[in-house]
Design a protein around this motif. Structure first.
Motif, mmCIF file in Angstrom:
data_model
loop_
_atom_site.group_PDB
_atom_site.id
_atom_site.type_symbol
_atom_site.label_atom_id
_atom_site.label_comp_id
_atom_site.label_asym_id
_atom_site.label_seq_id
_atom_site.Cartn_x
_atom_site.Cartn_y
_atom_site.Cartn_z
ATOM 1 N N PHE A 1 0.943 -1.521 -0.592
ATOM 2 C CA PHE A 1 -0.486 -0.009 0.362
ATOM 3 C C PHE A 1 0.931 1.500 -0.116
ATOM 4 O O PHE A 1 -0.017 2.345 0.143
ATOM 5 C CB PHE A 1 -0.795 0.026 0.733
ATOM 6 C CG PHE A 1 -1.773 -1.469 1.449
ATOM 7 C CD1 PHE A 1 -2.924 -1.374 0.234
ATOM 8 C CD2 PHE A 1 -2.263 -2.448 2.050
ATOM 9 C CE1 PHE A 1 -3.363 -1.799 0.464
ATOM 10 C CE2 PHE A 1 -2.212 -3.567 1.647
ATOM 11 C CZ PHE A 1 -2.593 -3.727 1.232
ATOM 12 N N ARG A 2 2.198 1.288 0.435
ATOM 13 C CA ARG A 2 3.070 2.321 -0.210
ATOM 14 C C ARG A 2 4.113 1.737 -0.936
ATOM 15 O O ARG A 2 5.216 1.914 -0.168
ATOM 16 C CB ARG A 2 3.254 2.712 1.289
ATOM 17 C CG ARG A 2 2.504 3.148 2.419
ATOM 18 C CD ARG A 2 2.393 4.005 3.426
ATOM 19 N NE ARG A 2 3.698 4.620 3.773
ATOM 20 C CZ ARG A 2 3.216 6.837 3.628
ATOM 21 N NH1 ARG A 2 2.285 6.362 3.480
ATOM 22 N NH2 ARG A 2 4.483 7.176 3.626
ATOM 23 N N PRO A 3 4.314 1.622 -2.173
ATOM 24 C CA PRO A 3 5.462 0.573 -2.386
ATOM 25 C C PRO A 3 6.700 1.682 -2.182
ATOM 26 O O PRO A 3 8.009 1.219 -2.870
ATOM 27 C CB PRO A 3 4.974 0.337 -3.707
ATOM 28 C CG PRO A 3 3.624 1.273 -3.814
ATOM 29 C CD PRO A 3 3.076 1.422 -2.810
ATOM 30 N N GLU A 4 6.389 3.191 -2.181
ATOM 31 C CA GLU A 4 7.885 3.857 -2.335
ATOM 32 C C GLU A 4 8.878 4.185 -0.559
ATOM 33 O O GLU A 4 9.258 4.284 -0.782
ATOM 34 C CB GLU A 4 7.319 5.477 -2.691
ATOM 35 C CG GLU A 4 5.974 5.915 -2.060
ATOM 36 C CD GLU A 4 4.926 5.620 -1.318
ATOM 37 O OE1 GLU A 4 4.404 4.875 -2.773
ATOM 38 O OE2 GLU A 4 4.108 5.925 -0.470
ATOM 39 N N ASP A 5 8.008 3.453 -0.071
ATOM 40 C CA ASP A 5 8.328 3.035 1.468
ATOM 41 C C ASP A 5 9.652 2.548 1.128
ATOM 42 O O ASP A 5 9.492 1.374 0.345
ATOM 43 C CB ASP A 5 7.858 2.567 1.898
ATOM 44 C CG ASP A 5 6.741 4.339 2.864
ATOM 45 O OD1 ASP A 5 6.587 5.310 2.497
ATOM 46 O OD2 ASP A 5 6.479 3.235 3.822
ATOM 47 N N ALA A 6 11.079 2.587 1.872
ATOM 48 C CA ALA A 6 12.329 1.842 1.993
ATOM 49 C C ALA A 6 12.110 0.474 1.749
ATOM 50 O O ALA A 6 12.404 -0.429 1.506
ATOM 51 C CB ALA A 6 12.840 2.138 2.242
ATOM 52 N N GLY A 7 10.836 0.048 3.324
ATOM 53 C CA GLY A 7 11.174 -1.256 3.464
ATOM 54 C C GLY A 7 12.238 -1.725 4.747
ATOM 55 O O GLY A 7 13.408 -0.722 4.929
ATOM 56 N N THR A 8 12.330 -3.427 4.643
ATOM 57 C CA THR A 8 13.248 -3.342 5.663
ATOM 58 C C THR A 8 14.051 -4.200 4.644
ATOM 59 O O THR A 8 13.553 -5.330 4.019
ATOM 60 C CB THR A 8 12.581 -4.066 6.682
ATOM 61 O OG1 THR A 8 12.442 -3.534 7.487
ATOM 62 C CG2 THR A 8 14.004 -5.221 7.696
ATOM 63 N N LEU A 9 15.646 -4.551 3.946
ATOM 64 C CA LEU A 9 16.415 -5.459 3.571
ATOM 65 C C LEU A 9 16.899 -6.096 4.856
ATOM 66 O O LEU A 9 17.122 -5.385 5.675
ATOM 67 C CB LEU A 9 17.213 -4.909 3.173
ATOM 68 C CG LEU A 9 18.520 -4.957 2.214
ATOM 69 C CD1 LEU A 9 18.078 -6.283 1.281
ATOM 70 C CD2 LEU A 9 19.686 -4.268 1.873
ATOM 71 N N ILE A 10 16.523 -7.272 4.641
ATOM 72 C CA ILE A 10 17.319 -9.064 4.950
ATOM 73 C C ILE A 10 18.988 -9.253 4.519
ATOM 74 O O ILE A 10 18.311 -9.455 3.360
ATOM 75 C CB ILE A 10 16.323 -9.209 5.536
ATOM 76 C CG1 ILE A 10 14.908 -9.025 6.020
ATOM 77 C CG2 ILE A 10 16.863 -10.865 6.993
ATOM 78 C CD1 ILE A 10 13.777 -10.232 5.903
ATOM 79 N N LEU A 11 19.536 -8.473 5.479
ATOM 80 C CA LEU A 11 20.816 -9.316 4.269
ATOM 81 C C LEU A 11 21.319 -10.887 5.125
ATOM 82 O O LEU A 11 21.462 -11.019 6.348
ATOM 83 C CB LEU A 11 21.989 -8.425 4.604
ATOM 84 C CG LEU A 11 21.345 -6.791 3.128
ATOM 85 C CD1 LEU A 11 22.622 -6.327 3.532
ATOM 86 C CD2 LEU A 11 21.603 -7.526 1.898
ATOM 87 N N PRO A 12 22.146 -11.620 4.140
ATOM 88 C CA PRO A 12 22.896 -12.642 4.840
ATOM 89 C C PRO A 12 24.228 -12.102 5.578
ATOM 90 O O PRO A 12 25.091 -10.942 5.130
ATOM 91 C CB PRO A 12 23.242 -13.768 3.119
ATOM 92 C CG PRO A 12 23.007 -12.930 2.818
ATOM 93 C CD PRO A 12 22.440 -11.506 3.124
ATOM 94 N N SER A 13 24.890 -12.620 6.621
ATOM 95 C CA SER A 13 25.507 -12.462 8.104
ATOM 96 C C SER A 13 27.211 -12.035 6.804
ATOM 97 O O SER A 13 27.453 -10.497 6.847
ATOM 98 C CB SER A 13 26.504 -12.914 8.679
ATOM 99 O OG SER A 13 24.624 -13.528 9.454
ATOM 100 N N LYS A 14 27.242 -12.482 5.500
ATOM 101 C CA LYS A 14 28.353 -12.669 4.682
ATOM 102 C C LYS A 14 28.170 -11.027 3.851
ATOM 103 O O LYS A 14 29.197 -10.343 3.618
ATOM 104 C CB LYS A 14 28.333 -13.521 3.203
ATOM 105 C CG LYS A 14 29.410 -14.511 3.029
ATOM 106 C CD LYS A 14 29.010 -15.410 2.490
ATOM 107 C CE LYS A 14 28.967 -16.721 2.534
ATOM 108 N NZ LYS A 14 28.651 -17.307 1.182
ATOM 109 N N LYS A 15 26.803 -10.632 3.765
ATOM 110 C CA LYS A 15 27.148 -9.437 3.274
ATOM 111 C C LYS A 15 26.577 -8.474 3.662
ATOM 112 O O LYS A 15 26.306 -6.550 3.440
ATOM 113 C CB LYS A 15 25.829 -9.234 1.749
ATOM 114 C CG LYS A 15 26.247 -10.475 1.149
ATOM 115 C CD LYS A 15 24.815 -10.480 0.269
ATOM 116 C CE LYS A 15 25.202 -12.244 -1.029
ATOM 117 N NZ LYS A 15 23.902 -12.332 -2.249
#
Ligand code: ASP
Length: 440
Positions: free
Chosen positions: A266-280
């Motif tokens: 409903f708010r696609p422009e929001d950054a959201g949360t990026l979940i990264l593997p530990s390596k990255k």
């Protein structure tokens, strides 16, 4: 070009309007190749999810042999979705087949899976992508576990062939050839499995919130958003109740080092949360990434002189739990002490009394104490390993707020400090920790 798998949750697909919005998102970026969909969720508070209506149909069917009454609400929902979308799809026939299937199979799993099945058929028709049935590509083994070896190659080859596809979430085929579902909310797991199988660059999980918050907004007004988090941090937080994503959904993508992006339909422009593997992932500014917790635990505290040199003491304590089929959450220990932290709901109906009697008899402790109504609060962040004095700050904050700490457990990864406090102090404790690490 990047390859993305996008999963849409039930609220994002609750009615025709929302389904259209999700379709626009899918078509906006050519990297979005595969969509995994949930069943229509709630349209407003007090509404009933299609999956729950389907479970009710299954019950009606088991009781009477037919499910006409309960199924009529489902018919209405899907008919109005197809109408709203103006789709040229013979939904009446598909619904007849679905009802006949539920009456034939008489299985709760089969019935529950039909919400995802129907929604995927609708989405596929709407955007012109191929419908690939999860029953043909996702499999469970004889113990009911997801069968990686059988599923991954099938998913990869079938989806490669399709190019673009819509896949229903939540279910697959069991070892007996019958439809089987994951646990509730399991479309997140299906999306993760598909992302891993096709070796996606990103697994996008579209939901109705703009990602994870650093704390429960019911406790702290307007908490900070978490823009970046590692899989390990997320595992700790979601286990403790930060439930934007199904707790098991991280494992398939984590093994494939595939990032997850939580986005708001409903708010696609929001950054959201990026979940990264530990390596990255490189720890960022804040010492603490998030705080989560749960109420209603019981702590069984055992003390025995020279416990440290009594071989097998902890093992015997745990085997008593195993006999009762009870899971423990934490087991902080000292030289002569051991505490077992257990969710109180497992200890109802005389179970606690039985455990204590067995422990007295088989472990012969000097002392046993039971503390009920305990809440656990987890303060999580990779940054803690590097910054000196984090626990001092945490305990000072709790003591200033007048919160008595009943138990402490710091994971060996230095990623997480868990404190046990009285249920009654829970909100105050969480607010104090949040204030210390996010508002100073
Ligand atoms: N529809 C299923 C449920 O309500 C699965 C899901 O939405 O992920 O639990």
């Amino acid at each position: 070009m990047d390859k993305m798998v996008c999963k849409f949750g039930g609220t994002s697909l609750a009615d025709g309007n929302n389904i259209r919005r999700a379709a626009e998102i899918l078509l906006a970026d050519p990297a979005r190749r595969f969509a995994v969909v949930s069943a229509p969720g709630k349209r407003f508070s007090g509404d009933v999810k299609v999956t729950d209506l389907l479970y009710a149909s299954s019950e009606e069917c088991i009781a009477t042999g037919h499910c006409g009454e309960a199924f009529s609400a489902i018919r209405k929902r899907f008919r109005s979705i197809v109408e709203e979308l103006g789709l040229d799809l013979d939904i009446g026939r598909i619904l007849d087949e679905t009802q006949a299937g539920i009456e034939r199979e008489r299985s709760a799993d089969f019935a529950a899976s039909r919400g995802e099945y129907l929604n995927a058929r609708i989405m596929a028709a709407l955007i012109g992508w191929e419908f690939v049935d999860a029953k043909d590509i996702i499999f469970f083994d004889g113990r009911g576990q997801f069968d990686e070896a059988r599923s991954y190659p099938r998913i990869a080859s079938r989806l490669e062939e399709a190019g673009h596809a819509v896949i229903p979430g939540f279910y697959g085929t069991g070892a007996d050839g019958k439809i089987r579902t994951f646990s509730r909310g399991g479309s997140d797991i299906s999306g993760s499995i598909v992302a891993r199988a096709v070796n996606a660059d990103v697994y996008e999980n579209w939901t109705d919130v703009s990602g994870f918050l650093a704390c429960d907004p019911h406790i702290v007004g307007n908490p900070q958003k978490i823009e970046l988090i590692s899989f390990k941090e997320l595992r700790e937080l979601s286990y403790m109740g930060a439930n934007v994503l199904h707790a098991e959904a991280i494992f398939p993508v984590r093994k494939g080092d595939i990032p997850i992006k939580i986005k708001n339909t409903f708010r696609p422009e929001d950054a959201g949360t990026l979940i990264l593997p530990s390596k990255k992932y490189t720890p960022h500014g804040n010492t603490v990434t998030g705080i989560a917790g749960k109420k209603d635990f019981t702590v069984i505290f055992l003390e025995k002189s020279l416990m440290n040199s009594e071989i097998g003491f902890a093992c015997r304590a745990l085997s008593i739990l195993e006999r009762e089929r009870i899971n423990f959450e934490h087991m902080p220990s000292g030289i002569d002490t051991l505490s077992l932290v257990i969710e109180s709901r497992y200890l109802q109906g005389g179970v606690l009394e039985r455990l204590i009697a067995a422990m007295r008899e088989e472990l012969a402790p000097d002392y046993i104490r039971v503390s009920e109504d305990i809440a656990l609060v987890a303060t999580v962040g990779h940054g803690m390993a590097k910054s000196i004095g984090t626990s001092a700050r945490l305990f000072a904050a709790l003591s200033e707020a007048g919160v008595n700490v009943r138990m402490i457990d710091q994971g060996s990864s230095e990623l997480n400090i868990i404190v046990g406090i009285d249920n009654a102090d829970y909100e105050r404790g969480v607010r104090a920790i949040y204030h210390e690490f996010f508002e100073k």
